[in-house]
Design a protein around this motif. Structure first.
Motif, PDB file in Angstrom:
ATOM      1  N   ARG A 264       7.265  -1.135   6.003  1.00 49.90           N
ATOM      2  CA  ARG A 264       6.616  -1.245   4.696  1.00 49.90           C
ATOM      3  C   ARG A 264       7.673  -1.376   3.599  1.00 49.90           C
ATOM      4  NH1 ARG A 264       3.392  -1.905   8.011  1.00 49.90           N
ATOM      5  NH2 ARG A 264       1.467  -0.734   8.427  1.00 49.90           N
ATOM      6  N   CYS A 270       1.586  -3.625   2.964  1.00 45.51           N
ATOM      7  CA  CYS A 270       0.561  -2.810   3.628  1.00 45.51           C
ATOM      8  C   CYS A 270      -0.629  -3.682   4.015  1.00 45.51           C
ATOM      9  CB  CYS A 270       0.088  -1.693   2.702  1.00 45.51           C
ATOM     10  SG  CYS A 270       1.354  -0.481   2.291  1.00 45.51           S
ATOM     11  N   TRP A 415      -1.870   1.652   0.636  1.00 42.11           N
ATOM     12  CA  TRP A 415      -2.046   1.840   2.071  1.00 42.11           C
ATOM     13  C   TRP A 415      -3.443   1.452   2.554  1.00 42.11           C
ATOM     14  CZ3 TRP A 415       2.416   3.517   4.393  1.00 42.11           C
ATOM     15  CH2 TRP A 415       3.380   4.088   3.561  1.00 42.11           C
TER      16      TRP A 415
END
Length: 452
Positions: A264, A270, A415
């Protein structure tokens, strides 16, 4: 008392702090203004986590010995632990003026970080690193501040520096080298809180593409992770003896919070897709119950969470503050509090149901199935918001005006795909923040969508 007495007390502070404390008290009985004895007493209290007791002791020391930079630094540390960051910053500046060092610059930067002043924190860390390029404290604070402003490449590098420290302990499998994407069998072990384990677990599918992965997680997550990551071997022995270890030829270990450093590099990297799978049988049980209640949306709410070190005071919204929300929307309201809120619910008179076996179960599979059947989750950021995001359940996250790094910027958590951050304004009461939410287009759009 002779000078040798205080030296003996100083020598004992590590191995026998109780005896050191007793000796210092005897010294202070003869001379209450002995600055070194007071300094040692303050050190003993602060190391024991009794920062509120240590603070006035160190404040007395700096009055007696205003040029003792160590005492000014410790005043700052105690003030910071008491969340008095502006005062802490001034104490650290006094220490820095008396004795310029990277450590003092890093402490000043940390107060900016905790006050949500991320640019000032980054500037302060860079000053510290010019003095000492490998200073772990400066790198750690730079990491969190960089993550907060979206510079994840720098952020994860700094974040790695605190691995093995107070909040990111390395407990198992330390006879194996840390993983850096080499081929082999890797133990990915949990660290920090259960919400962090869930959030960082979004990287597990990436790691499984190239390596054999053994996950060692919190026992509450074992069933949920086994179902969600069938290609990994999962053991809930994070806080226990890893009985399974001899069955594997482990090549590397990797803290789960290190995975984003590899997978990431930016918020945009994400996937935002659900990656946890709730137990279908338990989902059916909760769905049957919800349907029995009647055809209304089921909305889960959480109104407090965290510990002192994770902003518990700032996250104490209180159920009463949610009254405008609950009274304005015709829904089944269910508690997602992980501590029993029965008394608070009864006192409020609000129609909120709390089901202990759903959210106070030692098996997080129960909570996951419960949240998976909710139509919406609303409340202060706690583990259930990470759970909702990982399951793909829509969520509205209440964020304090001075948030933690992962809630610092943007309108959503990168996320997850279905979450919105609702920010408290500076000095705004939580009840007023909720009133704004009730009257916002965000809630209107949601209710219109549900009605359709």
């Amino acid at each position: 008392m002779q000078k040798s007495d205080i030296l003996r007390a100083q020598a004992l502070i590590e191995e026998d702090p109780d005896e050191a404390h007793r000796m210092c008290c005897e010294i202070l009985a003869d001379n209450p203004d002995d600055a070194l004895a007071l300094f040692l007493v303050g050190t003993i209290y602060s190391r024991a986590g009794r920062h509120g007791v240590a603070l006035p002791v160190f404040e007395r020391v700096v009055k007696l010995a205003p040029n003792r930079y160590q005492a000014w630094n410790n005043v700052g540390m105690c003030l910071a632990e008491c969340h008095r960051y502006k005062e802490a910053r001034e104490a650290f500046k006094r220490a820095e003026k008396l004795f310029p060092s990277a450590a003092h610059e890093a402490n000043i930067a940390l107060t900016h970080l905790n006050d949500g002043e991320y640019k000032q924190a980054i500037e302060g860390c860079k000053k510290a690193l010019r003095k000492e390029p490998e200073h772990d404290g400066a790198w750690t604070t730079l990491g969190f501040a960089s993550l907060a402003v979206g510079d994840w490449e720098t952020g994860w590098k700094g974040f790695s520096k605190c691995l093995g420290g107070k909040f990111r302990k390395e407990e198992h499998h330390q006879d194996k080298p840390r993983w850096s994407l080499e081929p082999g069998t890797v133990c990915v072990y949990g660290e920090q809180g259960i919400g962090d384990e869930i959030m960082y677990a979004s990287c597990v599918p990436d790691a499984l593409k190239t390596n054999k992965i053994v996950i060692e997680c919190d026992s509450r997550l074992e069933g949920l992770f086994r179902r969600s990551f069938p290609d990994a071997d999962v053991y809930g022995t994070r806080r226990e003896n890893p009985y399974w270890e001899k069955a594997y030829q482990l090549d590397y270990n990797c803290a789960i919070g290190e995975l984003p450093r590899f997978y990431r590099p930016s918020p945009e990297s994400c996937p935002k897709t659900p990656y946890l799978v709730a137990d279908p049988e338990r989902r059916l049980q909760w769905r049957t119950l919800f349907d029995h209640w009647g055809r209304k949306p089921v909305i889960g709410i959480c109104w407090s969470g965290g510990r002192q070190s994770t902003q518990a005071k700032r996250r104490a919204v209180g159920l009463e503050a949610l009254r405008p929300l609950i009274e304005s929307i015709d829904a089944h309201w269910v508690s997602l509090q992980y501590k029993d809120p029965t008394e608070e619910i009864e006192k409020s008179g609000l129609p909120v149901k709390h089901i202990p076996r759903a959210v106070q179960s030692p098996d997080f599979d129960d909570t996951a199935a419960f949240v998976a059947e909710c139509d919406l989750v609303i409340g202060i950021h706690t583990t259930v918001h990470h759970l909702a995001g990982a399951l793909g359940v829509p969520a509205i996250v209440l964020v304090p005006d001075k948030p933690m790094w992962n809630y610092a910027t943007g309108d959503s958590l990168p996320w997850y795909g279905q979450n919105t951050l609702w920010r408290q304004k500076p000095h705004e009461a939580w009840a007023d923040s909720v009133k704004r939410l009730v009257q916002s287009p965000l809630m209107e759009r949601y209710m219109e969508r549900k009605a359709a």
